[in-house]
Design a protein around this motif. Structure first.
Motif, mmCIF file in Angstrom:
data_model
loop_
_atom_site.group_PDB
_atom_site.id
_atom_site.type_symbol
_atom_site.label_atom_id
_atom_site.label_comp_id
_atom_site.label_asym_id
_atom_site.label_seq_id
_atom_site.Cartn_x
_atom_site.Cartn_y
_atom_site.Cartn_z
ATOM 1 N N ALA A 1 -39.390 9.582 0.141
ATOM 2 C CA ALA A 1 -38.029 9.287 0.610
ATOM 3 C C ALA A 1 -37.006 9.677 -0.446
ATOM 4 N N TYR B 1 -37.670 3.869 3.256
ATOM 5 C CA TYR B 1 -38.799 4.407 4.009
ATOM 6 C C TYR B 1 -39.981 4.583 3.048
ATOM 7 N N THR C 1 -41.771 11.263 6.409
ATOM 8 C CA THR C 1 -41.249 10.032 5.812
ATOM 9 C C THR C 1 -40.476 9.231 6.844
#
Length: 466
Positions: free
Chosen positions: A73, A63, A310
């Protein structure tokens, strides 16, 4: 007629899964994802609760949309680090007898010839208790790291998926006849060569001339799950899925989705009632409503705002780092999960969602709703959603693991059983038999069943033919 409610557990071979930040909770054990003991104990708990299955999510990629990098992330363990889900299943299956296992695997990053063998192997090792959650993937980082120029456009990924499944159906259903393996010790013949056939597939995306490498497994084709909620995804699910998974935050959104997929199935010549629909749900339980509320308030203290952004940024393809927390979401097209963008703008057309409100919503359990209360309160809500939306069951995400799942087994399941809406025993047989009550194979007129005698006849069976 009383309608049975079905339950899966929703987990991932990572830390925190869809509750970013809650790995810090003193009772959370998700950082034990690397240990088989965690997974075996979870599987045994779920089987004790007569769960239909353990549905294991996966992503191949990171991500990295928020602020254009992977830092958030990594910092908040937003589905990274993440390990391969397939390798967990054989051990859990060996130490349970009935629990099913839904494996998420992307068809965008592995050739169908090798993938078909991996699934046949898994179906053998689990004695037919495996399902495949068909995904086309949405993280561009995954495509780049397997040498692709980038992720295909959203609808083009489904064009590839159609042919991918055609290859798999030919390998699983058509290459080996039922009587191909003879195991004749007297003649020394293990397999009759005349009953094993090359699939001779030559298509736009794949060329697979040869035979399937595995002998027929108990189900041949695994139970097929599909989670696409875009218009193209719903058409694909109507044609192929036996179980659908949706993360609808409201009854209105869920009812419309289930209805659309059932209509797509009917249009494809299938029985729409033979598709089981599961909604993402998180349940926070206590002996009383007040106790459950205290538990929920405690959990909320650990939610990571940046971790939630995120995940949302990765799901939608929109970098929410560029917006202030109080900025209002506006609908826009993306090449990631289109339904994720549509989710908030369709919950309540009169409401304007801010970035902060979105993060608060997904901070525990992702896009699905949260039910907080006593077993009686939560059971009432689950029954209400089944009756009002035509959903068949729920994929239960966790806030804190294994506590969320243990509470569901110890508190919720007995209440549902007392009401006569939840099974007290498993059906015998494979996962497909347990879910649908008929044989282990794909049932006509599912399109995969039409490849059953491909090797023998050189042609697909007509729909409705045995």
């Amino acid at each position: 007629m009383v309608r049975e409610i079905r339950l899966n557990a929703f987990d991932m071979n990572c830390v925190g899964h869809q509750s970013p930040g809650l790995w810090r909770h003193p009772r959370d054990r998700s950082e034990s994802y690397k240990d088989l003991d965690y997974w075996v104990n979870l599987a045994k708990t779920l089987e004790r609760g007569k769960f239909d299955g353990l549905f294991i999510a996966d992503v191949l990629g990171v991500y990295d949309v928020l602020n254009g990098n992977v830092n958030a992330a990594l910092k908040h363990s937003a589905q990274v680090p993440v390990n391969d889900p397939l390798q967990l299943i054989p051990t859990m299956a060996h130490l349970t007898e009935n629990l099913g296992f839904g494996l998420t695997a992307s068809l965008s990053f592995e050739h169908p010839y090798t993938f078909a063998r991996r699934i046949s192997t898994l179906d053998h090792l689990t004695k037919g208790r495996v399902g495949w959650n068909i995904v086309t993937s949405y993280l561009n980082s995954g495509a780049l790291n397997v040498g692709q120029a980038g992720q295909l456009r959203h609808d083009n990924r489904y064009d590839v998926a159609e042919e991918y499944l055609e290859v798999c159906y030919k390998l699983w259903e058509g290459s080996w006849e039922d009587a191909a393996v003879v195991r004749d010790r007297e003649t020394g013949v293990f397999t009759n060569p005349g009953k094993v056939h090359p699939i001779a597939h030559k298509g736009e995306h794949f060329n697979v001339p040869g035979i399937h490498l595995s002998e027929p497994s108990p189900q041949r084709t695994p139970v097929l799950y599909q989670a696409g909620a875009s218009s193209r995804g719903k058409d694909f699910a109507g044609a192929h899925a036996e179980c659908i998974f949706v993360a609808a935050p409201s009854k209105a959104v869920l009812k419309r989705y289930v209805s659309n997929v059932r209509e797509a199935a009917e249009k494809a010549g299938r029985n729409p009632r033979e598709i089981l629909a599961f909604n993402l749900q998180t349940v926070i339980l206590g002996e009383t409503d007040a106790e459950a509320k205290r538990k929920f308030d405690d959990y909320r203290k650990y939610v990571s705002y940046e971790g939630a952004l995120t995940l949302i940024s990765g799901w939608t393809g929109i970098d929410f780092g560029q917006f202030s927390p109080d900025e209002v979401l506006r609908h826009r097209y993306t090449n990631a999960v289109q339904s994720a963008v549509e989710t908030f703008t369709t919950i309540d057309p009169s409401k304007e969602w801010t970035v902060r409100e979105m993060a608060d919503w997904v901070g525990i359990g992702g896009f699905g709703p949260i039910f907080v209360g006593s077993p009686q309160t939560v059971a009432d809500l689950l029954q209400e959603w089944v009756e009002d939306t035509d959903v068949d069951g729920f994929n239960l995400a966790y806030a804190v693991t294994p506590e969320t799942f243990e509470d569901a087994v110890n508190l919720l399941v007995p209440e549902l059983q007392k009401r006569g809406v939840y099974k007290t025993e498993y059906r015998k047989g494979t996962l497909r038999e347990k879910l649908f009550g008929h044989g282990p194979r794909l049932a006509v007129p599912h399109p995969g069943a039409s490849y059953r005698d491909l090797g023998r006849t050189g042609e697909r069976l007509a729909v409705g033919q045995n």
